[in-house]
Enzyme design. Structure first.
Site, PDB file in Angstrom:
ATOM      1  N   HIS A   1     -11.064   9.814  35.029  1.00 14.15           N
ATOM      2  CA  HIS A   1     -11.737   8.618  34.508  1.00 14.15           C
ATOM      3  C   HIS A   1     -11.022   8.141  33.245  1.00 14.15           C
ATOM      4  O   HIS A   1     -11.128   8.749  32.187  1.00 14.15           O
ATOM      5  CB  HIS A   1     -13.211   8.949  34.220  1.00 14.15           C
ATOM      6  CG  HIS A   1     -13.973   7.819  33.614  1.00 14.15           C
ATOM      7  ND1 HIS A   1     -15.090   8.007  32.833  1.00 14.15           N
ATOM      8  CD2 HIS A   1     -13.778   6.476  33.654  1.00 14.15           C
ATOM      9  CE1 HIS A   1     -15.536   6.829  32.417  1.00 14.15           C
ATOM     10  NE2 HIS A   1     -14.763   5.898  32.903  1.00 14.15           N
TER      11      HIS A   1
ATOM     12  N   VAL B   1      -8.972  10.813  28.649  1.00 13.97           N
ATOM     13  CA  VAL B   1      -9.183  10.812  30.108  1.00 13.97           C
ATOM     14  C   VAL B   1     -10.217  11.898  30.403  1.00 13.97           C
ATOM     15  O   VAL B   1     -10.056  13.052  29.994  1.00 13.97           O
ATOM     16  CB  VAL B   1      -7.878  11.086  30.898  1.00 13.97           C
ATOM     17  CG1 VAL B   1      -8.185  11.148  32.393  1.00 13.97           C
ATOM     18  CG2 VAL B   1      -6.839  10.004  30.625  1.00 13.97           C
ATOM     19  N   GLU B   2     -11.278  11.510  31.106  1.00 16.82           N
ATOM     20  CA  GLU B   2     -12.329  12.446  31.494  1.00 16.82           C
ATOM     21  C   GLU B   2     -11.987  12.981  32.886  1.00 16.82           C
ATOM     22  O   GLU B   2     -11.939  12.227  33.851  1.00 16.82           O
ATOM     23  CB  GLU B   2     -13.664  11.698  31.503  1.00 16.82           C
ATOM     24  CG  GLU B   2     -14.874  12.534  31.795  1.00 16.82           C
ATOM     25  CD  GLU B   2     -16.164  11.725  31.744  1.00 16.82           C
ATOM     26  OE1 GLU B   2     -17.215  12.300  31.445  1.00 16.82           O
ATOM     27  OE2 GLU B   2     -16.119  10.493  32.024  1.00 16.82           O
ATOM     28  N   ILE B   3     -11.705  14.275  32.962  1.00 18.37           N
ATOM     29  CA  ILE B   3     -11.377  14.915  34.248  1.00 18.37           C
ATOM     30  C   ILE B   3     -12.673  15.449  34.853  1.00 18.37           C
ATOM     31  O   ILE B   3     -13.375  16.243  34.214  1.00 18.37           O
ATOM     32  CB  ILE B   3     -10.364  16.070  34.058  1.00 18.37           C
ATOM     33  CG1 ILE B   3      -9.084  15.561  33.372  1.00 18.37           C
ATOM     34  CG2 ILE B   3     -10.039  16.721  35.397  1.00 18.37           C
ATOM     35  CD1 ILE B   3      -8.059  16.662  33.090  1.00 18.37           C
TER      36      ILE B   3
ATOM     37  N   THR C   1     -19.368  10.695  29.947  1.00 21.23           N
ATOM     38  CA  THR C   1     -19.177   9.522  29.077  1.00 21.23           C
ATOM     39  C   THR C   1     -19.964   8.302  29.551  1.00 21.23           C
ATOM     40  O   THR C   1     -20.597   7.620  28.745  1.00 21.23           O
ATOM     41  CB  THR C   1     -17.686   9.165  28.949  1.00 21.23           C
ATOM     42  OG1 THR C   1     -17.129   8.998  30.250  1.00 21.23           O
ATOM     43  CG2 THR C   1     -16.917  10.230  28.195  1.00 21.23           C
TER      44      THR C   1
END
Length: 716
Positions: free
Chosen positions: A452, A463-465, A501
């Site tokens: 994301h 970056v949201e993994i 998030t």
């Protein structure tokens, strides 16, 4: 072995080489302070035989600054001994500065914070001309001030006004810019040239005294009482408060230290600086910011969330599906780091349009002298714009960045996935749809993951993994490698709707819109957001996101929740969003009208009709600012605790870094969980219950919070 090597040559030039044992960089810790005191005492004894002194470093960098491990532990109760320690260190620096002999800093690499302050205490500074070298005083970014004389020496060298961006904004420059600014005196082409120039200065200047130690010294650009400077300083605190919103004490204390110190002699100015430094170092905001932006961020960057035992992967060819704003940004960020990119859309024309986004960003860099035309062409050549899935052949990673629709995402997954290399990774850039749900369309769910990104991708660092139910550790580790390869900060979360998030961001905008539904004036809502420390108000960010997208995400979430047998709980904000879009045709910034008006010329302003439609004058007048600020910060923190409780978040570090870098949670707090810790877990739970009683059950303290409060235990 001493941290400072003492080498007095036959030519009577003393070289002091700083080389902290067992460290990759020099820092101002207890060992350095002891070595400096011993060195200064030795210099006093040898002074008659010394022609001049060169201060050098044996490390790749010159000096990294203060020891944050020490600073982080200092308490209010230790303020007096901390002040004494700082003043002792500065007194040793002052002995060298006032010894009458020329002292030259040989800056071989980066000199930040205390490292640059050490160089400023010398009479002359020679730096190797390397654009990778950074010089600056970044303490303010951690809630601190330059406590080694920086607030006193730099303004006396280059003037108050010229010094303020370095002191109050933490501006960093390369050696060329430092020379232009007057921070260094000479540039050298090599280490040998640097030492030769340092020796030449000593030979040419047998006696040295700092300008501020000479009779009749005048401040460059004028002292505070100079009419032109006095006029500027009269408005400086108000301008600063407009920027900090009163959330950040460090810039205010830096301004005070510099201006007050400029009205007395150097030594008294130094004491003023120390007093403010001790106040900040022992204060909560510096603890919040240092803990998160230094210790927690470094833990993440060191791979704290990456599974062990998986060989590091370097990606060579990445496919991006969808050349809209997000896809174009991902393509740019990837190609900029030397990776080949295939940017695919429904047509080559659409894909080319997405590629032009990169072209525009690179053209700006060229116009600003940060890149050559040839380098720009090199990056663009790495992006292949296409309308054909066949061009994805051989990709080791494919990132899907199409519209937030489960069926569309399933379709593009099945079309592109077979083109990847044998153990390739397929990633979705979804911001809300569960990865486990999307992975059902994949032939290899263990190689399916969420990546994301945040908009605009070229500016947003996070970056949201997202790890789905079947995502393997091998896939997670390699996805982590990709995020770091493109220079972003990875946080790792487990799967759920909205992940971390987007869930928390949703509570921020919804809380602001709920306030409007209650009759609170929109200006009060927006100001409360800014005064709480958020980068923008909730109504402004709703316009940026677009209320039609918010409606679409809600519809998709409602559909999926009900399909899974759940019941959709409507939020008080929903009626306002529907009225704005469906009744008044105000969809957001992209449509030219939302909570704000967007005139072609001039600044945006709140839509005046909001007052007639939503504001209850009695409620608006009686609204308490502290309540509004608390609602904004508490709502997001409570949702973050729920994410920890449900196992969506794996670590407190990911929670804090993700909340700040992903959704702009007030940086002064150190992040959503650190806000709870610094508030006091018990006090936070009590205040949350008060808000629940007053404004609704969404503020009800989660069980995990009550458990921590019961045990009087912080989140760690």
């Amino acid at each position: 072995m001493s941290a400072i090597q003492y080498d007095l040559g036959s030519d009577q030039i003393l070289t002091l080489t700083i080389d902290m044992p067992g460290q990759s960089a020099n820092t101002m810790n207890g060992e350095f302070r002891t070595a400096l005191t011993d060195t200064v005492n030795k210099v006093k004894g040898d002074l008659d035989n010394i022609k001049g002194i060169i201060l050098a470093s044996a490390k790749k960098t010159f000096f990294a600054g203060g020891d944050l491990n020490e600073l982080y532990k200092v308490t209010r109760q230790q303020a007096k001994e901390f002040e004494d320690m700082v003043n002792g260190l500065k007194a040793d620096m002052r002995v060298l500065e006032t010894c009458g002999k020329p002292v030259v800093a040989a800056i071989n690499g980066t000199a930040l914070g205390g490292g640059l302050e050490l160089a400023l205490a010398c009479h002359h500074r020679v730096a190797i001309d390397d654009d990778r070298t950074q010089l600056g005083l970044p303490e303010v970014t951690l809630g601190l001030l330059p406590g080694g004389g920086g607030t006193q020496r730099l303004p006396r060298m280059i003037g108050l006004e010229a010094a303020f961006p370095f002191l109050m904004e933490g501006k960093k420059v390369n050696p060329k810019a430092a020379l232009k600014a007057g921070i260094v005196n000479e540039l050298a082409s090599s280490p040998e040239d640097m030492i030769a120039k340092a020796r030449a200065f000593i030979e040419a200047n047998p006696k040295c005294q700092q300008p501020w130690d000479q009779k009749g010294f005048r401040f460059p650009g004028g002292a505070p009482h100079h009419p032109a400077m006095a006029q500027k300083l009269a408005i400086a605190p108000a301008m600063l408060k407009q920027k900090t919103k009163g959330c950040y004490p460090a810039p205010e204390r830096i301004l005070a230290a510099a201006v007050e110190g400029a009205q007395v002699d150097f030594d008294n100015g130094s004491l003023i600086e120390t007093r403010y430094f001790a106040e900040l170092a022992t204060g909560q905001v510096a603890k919040n910011m240092t803990g998160t932006f230094w210790f927690q961020l470094n833990a993440i960057k060191a791979g704290g969330s990456r599974p062990d035992g998986v060989e590091k992967e370097t990606f060579k060819k990445v496919g991006v599906l969808g050349a809209g704003m997000m896809g174009a940004g991902i393509a740019y960020s990837t190609a900029s780091r030397g990776i080949e990119v295939v940017l695919k859309d429904v047509s080559v024309e659409n894909a080319e349009k997405g590629k032009r986004y990169s072209e525009n960003l690179l053209a700006k860099k060229v116009s600003r002298g940060r890149m050559t035309e040839a380098q720009k062409d090199e990056v663009l050549a790495r992006i292949k714009a296409t309308g054909s899935a066949d061009d994805l052949e051989g990709c080791d990673l494919i990132i899907e960045a199409v519209f937030e629709d489960s069926d569309l995402k399933a379709k593009v997954t099945q079309e592109a996935e077979p083109k990847m290399v044998a153990n390739g990774i397929f990633a979705s850039n979804t911001s809300t749809i569960p990865i486990t749900q999307l992975a059902k369309a994949s032939a290899k769910p263990d190689n399916f993951i969420g990546l994301h990104f945040f908009s605009p991708v070229d500016k947003m660092q996070l970056v949201e993994i997202i790890v789905g139910e079947k995502t393997s550790d091998d896939t997670l580790a390699r996805a982590f490698d990709y995020v770091q390869q493109i220079g972003k900060i990875p946080i790792v979360v487990n799967d759920s709707r909205g992940f971390f998030t987007s869930r928390v961001f949703g509570t921020f905008v919804n809380e602001g819109i709920s306030m409007l539904a209650e009759g609170i004036h929109p200006s009060s809502i927006e100001n409360a957001g800014l005064l709480a420390g958020m980068p923008v108000g909730p109504l402004a960010i709703s316009d940026e996101v677009s209320m039609t997208l918010m409606q679409h995400i809600r519809a998709q979430s409602k559909k999926d929740t009900e399909a899974a047998g759940g019941t959709w709980q409507p939020h008080p904000a929903e009626a306002v969003i529907d009225a704005m879009v469906d009744t008044h045709g105000r969809k957001g910034k992209a449509a030219g009208a939302g909570f704000y008006e967007y005139p072609e010329k001039g600044k945006k302003c709140l839509w005046p009709e909001l007052e007639n439609l939503f504001v209850d004058q009695a409620k608006a007048r009686s609204a308490q600012l502290q309540d509004l600020k608390d609602r904004i910060l508490f709502m997001q923190a409570i949702e973050t605790i729920r994410c920890l409780e449900e196992g969506v978040l794996r670590t407190v570090e990911d929670a804090n870094i993700g909340s700040i870098f992903g959704i702009g949670y007030a940086p002064w707090t150190g992040g959503a969980i650190q806000f709870v810790n610094q508030y006091g877990v018990r006090a936070f739970a009590e205040r949350a219950q008060q808000l629940a009683d007053q404004y609704g059950e969404r503020f009800t303290p989660p069980a995990l919070l009550l458990q921590k409060a019961e045990n009087n235990e912080s989140f760690a």
